[in-house]
Design a protein around this motif. Structure first.
Motif, PDB file in Angstrom:
ATOM      1  N   ALA A 136       0.831  -1.211   0.000  1.00  0.00           N
ATOM      2  CA  ALA A 136       0.000   0.000   0.000  1.00  0.00           C
ATOM      3  C   ALA A 136       0.863   1.258   0.000  1.00  0.00           C
ATOM      4  CB  ALA A 136      -0.922  -0.010   1.219  1.00  0.00           C
ATOM      5  N   ALA A 137       1.943   1.233   0.788  1.00  0.00           N
ATOM      6  CA  ALA A 137       2.823   2.402   0.878  1.00  0.00           C
ATOM      7  C   ALA A 137       3.493   2.682  -0.464  1.00  0.00           C
ATOM      8  CB  ALA A 137       3.876   2.180   1.963  1.00  0.00           C
ATOM      9  N   LEU A 138       3.975   1.629  -1.142  1.00  0.00           N
ATOM     10  CA  LEU A 138       4.621   1.818  -2.446  1.00  0.00           C
ATOM     11  C   LEU A 138       3.629   2.307  -3.491  1.00  0.00           C
ATOM     12  CD1 LEU A 138       7.080  -1.216  -2.727  1.00  0.00           C
ATOM     13  CD2 LEU A 138       7.569   1.154  -2.071  1.00  0.00           C
ATOM     14  N   TRP A 139       2.384   1.784  -3.433  1.00  0.00           N
ATOM     15  CA  TRP A 139       1.367   2.253  -4.376  1.00  0.00           C
ATOM     16  C   TRP A 139       1.138   3.753  -4.206  1.00  0.00           C
ATOM     17  CZ3 TRP A 139      -3.105   4.943  -4.100  1.00  0.00           C
ATOM     18  CH2 TRP A 139      -3.878   5.003  -5.269  1.00  0.00           C
ATOM     19  N   ALA A 140       0.999   4.187  -2.940  1.00  0.00           N
ATOM     20  CA  ALA A 140       0.753   5.613  -2.681  1.00  0.00           C
ATOM     21  C   ALA A 140       1.941   6.456  -3.126  1.00  0.00           C
ATOM     22  CB  ALA A 140       0.479   5.828  -1.193  1.00  0.00           C
ATOM     23  N   ARG A 141       3.141   5.931  -2.920  1.00  0.00           N
ATOM     24  CA  ARG A 141       4.354   6.673  -3.273  1.00  0.00           C
ATOM     25  C   ARG A 141       4.478   6.852  -4.783  1.00  0.00           C
ATOM     26  NH1 ARG A 141      10.083   5.005  -0.443  1.00  0.00           N
ATOM     27  NH2 ARG A 141      11.357   6.760  -1.123  1.00  0.00           N
ATOM     28  N   GLU A 142       4.006   5.870  -5.537  1.00  0.00           N
ATOM     29  CA  GLU A 142       4.161   5.892  -6.987  1.00  0.00           C
ATOM     30  C   GLU A 142       2.967   6.507  -7.717  1.00  0.00           C
ATOM     31  OE1 GLU A 142       4.798   1.811  -7.892  1.00  0.00           O
ATOM     32  OE2 GLU A 142       6.805   1.743  -6.957  1.00  0.00           O
ATOM     33  N   ASN A 143       1.810   6.592  -7.045  1.00  0.00           N
ATOM     34  CA  ASN A 143       0.594   6.982  -7.749  1.00  0.00           C
ATOM     35  C   ASN A 143      -0.128   8.198  -7.179  1.00  0.00           C
ATOM     36  OD1 ASN A 143       0.038   4.609  -9.801  1.00  0.00           O
ATOM     37  ND2 ASN A 143       0.697   3.645  -7.891  1.00  0.00           N
ATOM     38  N   THR A 144       0.424   8.818  -6.153  1.00  0.00           N
ATOM     39  CA  THR A 144      -0.216  10.011  -5.606  1.00  0.00           C
ATOM     40  C   THR A 144       0.804  11.143  -5.517  1.00  0.00           C
ATOM     41  OG1 THR A 144       0.270   9.418  -3.288  1.00  0.00           O
ATOM     42  CG2 THR A 144      -1.801   8.599  -4.221  1.00  0.00           C
ATOM     43  N   PRO A 145       0.351  12.396  -5.580  1.00  0.00           N
ATOM     44  CA  PRO A 145       1.267  13.530  -5.470  1.00  0.00           C
ATOM     45  C   PRO A 145       1.969  13.544  -4.113  1.00  0.00           C
ATOM     46  CG  PRO A 145      -0.880  14.216  -6.298  1.00  0.00           C
ATOM     47  CD  PRO A 145      -1.036  12.807  -5.845  1.00  0.00           C
ATOM     48  N   PRO A 146       3.185  14.100  -4.038  1.00  0.00           N
ATOM     49  CA  PRO A 146       3.947  14.128  -2.781  1.00  0.00           C
ATOM     50  C   PRO A 146       3.239  14.870  -1.642  1.00  0.00           C
ATOM     51  CG  PRO A 146       5.378  14.611  -4.635  1.00  0.00           C
ATOM     52  CD  PRO A 146       3.982  14.605  -5.170  1.00  0.00           C
ATOM     53  N   ASP A 147       2.362  15.816  -1.987  1.00  0.00           N
ATOM     54  CA  ASP A 147       1.682  16.569  -0.940  1.00  0.00           C
ATOM     55  C   ASP A 147       0.329  15.978  -0.562  1.00  0.00           C
ATOM     56  OD1 ASP A 147       0.413  17.144  -3.294  1.00  0.00           O
ATOM     57  OD2 ASP A 147       0.311  19.322  -2.975  1.00  0.00           O
ATOM     58  N   SER A 148       0.059  14.744  -0.981  1.00  0.00           N
ATOM     59  CA  SER A 148      -1.210  14.093  -0.655  1.00  0.00           C
ATOM     60  C   SER A 148      -1.324  13.857   0.843  1.00  0.00           C
ATOM     61  CB  SER A 148      -1.331  12.749  -1.388  1.00  0.00           C
ATOM     62  OG  SER A 148      -1.325  12.930  -2.780  1.00  0.00           O
ATOM     63  N   VAL A 149      -2.546  13.925   1.339  1.00  0.00           N
ATOM     64  CA  VAL A 149      -2.821  13.680   2.756  1.00  0.00           C
ATOM     65  C   VAL A 149      -3.820  12.530   2.868  1.00  0.00           C
ATOM     66  CG1 VAL A 149      -3.676  14.637   4.925  1.00  0.00           C
ATOM     67  CG2 VAL A 149      -2.413  16.104   3.315  1.00  0.00           C
ATOM     68  N   PHE A 150      -3.439  11.506   3.595  1.00  0.00           N
ATOM     69  CA  PHE A 150      -4.297  10.339   3.823  1.00  0.00           C
ATOM     70  C   PHE A 150      -4.887  10.399   5.225  1.00  0.00           C
ATOM     71  CE2 PHE A 150      -1.689   9.090   0.332  1.00  0.00           C
ATOM     72  CZ  PHE A 150      -2.397   8.129  -0.376  1.00  0.00           C
ATOM     73  N   GLY A 151      -6.102   9.923   5.352  1.00  0.00           N
ATOM     74  CA  GLY A 151      -6.705   9.745   6.666  1.00  0.00           C
ATOM     75  C   GLY A 151      -6.934   8.267   6.898  1.00  0.00           C
ATOM     76  N   MET A 152      -6.321   7.694   7.945  1.00  0.00           N
ATOM     77  CA  MET A 152      -6.428   6.250   8.159  1.00  0.00           C
ATOM     78  C   MET A 152      -6.035   5.874   9.575  1.00  0.00           C
ATOM     79  SD  MET A 152      -3.054   5.016   6.004  1.00  0.00           S
ATOM     80  CE  MET A 152      -3.240   3.289   6.436  1.00  0.00           C
ATOM     81  N   THR A 153      -6.471   4.706  10.004  1.00  0.00           N
ATOM     82  CA  THR A 153      -6.025   4.144  11.273  1.00  0.00           C
ATOM     83  C   THR A 153      -4.756   3.336  11.025  1.00  0.00           C
ATOM     84  OG1 THR A 153      -7.372   2.164  10.963  1.00  0.00           O
ATOM     85  CG2 THR A 153      -8.412   4.012  12.111  1.00  0.00           C
ATOM     86  N   ASP A 154      -4.024   3.034  12.111  1.00  0.00           N
ATOM     87  CA  ASP A 154      -2.797   2.226  12.001  1.00  0.00           C
ATOM     88  C   ASP A 154      -1.935   2.697  10.837  1.00  0.00           C
ATOM     89  OD1 ASP A 154      -3.472   0.464  14.139  1.00  0.00           O
ATOM     90  OD2 ASP A 154      -4.868  -0.556  12.808  1.00  0.00           O
TER      91      ASP A 154
END
Length: 452
Positions: free
Chosen positions: A389-407
């Motif tokens: 999941a972390a690699l997907w976000a790193r490769e497919n979302t802008p660097p300034d993206s903000v996620f809201g999540m538990t854990d």
């Protein structure tokens, strides 16, 4: 030395994702908050909300690492694990010395094999404060063999040292307040101090005044900062997990797999303590009969053990969720001691027969290695999902993206993306107010959350 150097090479050369398998998700709450402090962004996990959801001493220990490395994620992560490796080696040394003093060399060596068991190993390498706490408790117990740290007869120098050490243990994990309570009970019990009698106050001040003063001076800055910066004395992580003063006892807590080894220790130690209390020639009865004068070390051991019992009882009755194995880290030194006593008793029955020694060593090693292989496989598979999941976000979302999540600790660290913690443990009290007042949508908009 060869094993230690091999471990150093492994930490410095392996992929950080591989090293991350040893870490709990919560450990990254420390690492990212320490990184933000080091970079001048304030005491915040996500760079948006201020937080106090951590135990202070471990945060103080890891923040300089991120300052020295300029906030480099990978390099700082490796250095933190070098610190944990040093704590691991020091804990083995201190644990062996303590067990040898309590029993004998062979029993201590056999019991020290527990360090490869996940019950001990995972506590020291999960990236949290538990490794530092185990080291500090073992250090205090070792020092108490040679230095009087608890009796009314100790001098001012010993009082100051004792106050400093107890303060560090408390700051390492704030729920070690139970150990301070247990130690206070043990001191009053063994040294027959009538604290209800006002006439003993002058002598108490002479015996323990400096100890208490040093303890207060060391811990006060944390509470002052907490009150000024957050408006609360309690860290948010602890406040969310407790129902105190309302009981929340659930019998299913006895069957939580990560609780079971520590629960077994509590009930077995209570059983053996009960037997020792009834036996006239037991060491416990001798210490009580002698008012602890010649056995101040045993008073300290008993007091800290009593703290474990109080802590476990509180956890059973008042904790509601999120109580993981590292909450019981302070029990580990006493699990080691208890194991060395049991091994010594068994070997004495067979007169230290070599075949029996080899059998006990094989049993402890086989159980430890087997359990380690099982738990490592489970952690590897669990972390693989986080890493994907972390690699997907790193490769497919802008660097300034903000996620809201538990854990969100591991995910945020390895994705290099901002994550607002929605279980609240490393968030601020403002998030709880937003939930209570029905302003969650407004809160998320203010945080700039792009993805849930």
């Amino acid at each position: 030395c060869i094993l230690f150097l091999s471990a150093v090479v492994f930490i410095l050369t392996c992929a950080t994702a591989t090293l991350g398998i040893f870490s709990s998700d919560d450990s990254f709450y420390y690492f990212l908050t320490a990184r933000n402090i080091a970079l001048g962004n304030g005491v915040t996990f996500d760079g948006i909300n201020s937080t106090n959801g951590f135990h202070p001493l471990w945060m103080v220990a890891v923040t300089p690492v991120y300052f020295i490395t300029g906030g480099d994620h990978d390099l700082a992560f490796r250095f933190v694990y070098l610190i944990l490796l040093v704590l691991f080696g020091a804990s083995i040394y201190l644990g062996y010395n303590l067990m040898r003093e309590a029993t004998d060399r062979i029993s201590a060596c056999l019991a020290a094999l527990l360090f490869i068991n996940p019950i001990v190993f995972n506590q020291l390498f999960n990236g949290l404060e538990s490794g530092l706490l185990i080291f500090l408790i073992l250090l205090v117990l070792n020092l108490s063999v040679k230095i009087d740290l608890v009796s009314p007869q100790m001098g001012y120098r010993n009082q100051a040292l004792s106050g400093l050490l107890l303060a560090l243990i408390f700051l390492c994990r704030l729920d070690c307040a139970f150990h301070l309570i247990g130690l206070t009970i043990a001191v009053c019990l063994f040294f027959r101090i009538p604290i209800w009698n006002p006439t003993v106050i002058p002598s108490l001040l002479r015996s323990y005044g400096l100890l208490v003063l040093v303890l207060i001076v060391v811990v006060s800055p944390y509470f002052i900062w907490n009150l000024v910066a957050n408006g609360h004395l309690s860290p948010i992580s602890g406040a969310l997990k407790t129902s105190f003063p309302h009981a929340h006892f659930d019998v299913r807590k006895f069957y939580i797999i990560v609780w079971m080894p520590y629960g077994v220790f509590v009930f077995m130690s209570l059983f053996f303590a009960g037997i020792a209390g009834f036996r006239k020639k037991s060491q416990l009865r001798q210490v009580i009969g002698g008012r602890g004068r010649q056995e101040s070390h045993m008073v300290l051991v008993f007091g800290f053990w009593l703290g474990c019992i109080l802590h476990y009882g509180y956890s059973l009755v008042f904790t509601t969720w999120g109580t993981h194995y590292w909450h019981f880290a302070s029990y580990v030194p006493f699990i080691l001691l208890g194991t060395s006593y049991l091994v010594s008793m068994a070997l004495n029955l067979v007169r230290f027969n070599r075949l029996a020694i080899a059998g006990v060593a094989t049993l402890i090693l086989t159980f430890g290695v087997g359990l380690q292989a099982l738990t490592f496989g489970e952690k590897r598979d669990h972390h693989a999902g986080w890493h994907k999941a972390a690699l997907w976000a790193r490769e497919n979302t802008p660097p300034d993206s903000v996620f809201g999540m538990t854990d969100c600790g591991y995910f945020s660290y390895f994705s290099r993306r901002t994550a607002v913690n929605l279980d609240g443990l490393i968030n601020g009290y403002e998030y709880q107010a937003a939930l209570t007042d029905g302003r969650l949508k407004e809160y998320m908009a203010n945080c700039g959350i792009d993805y849930i």
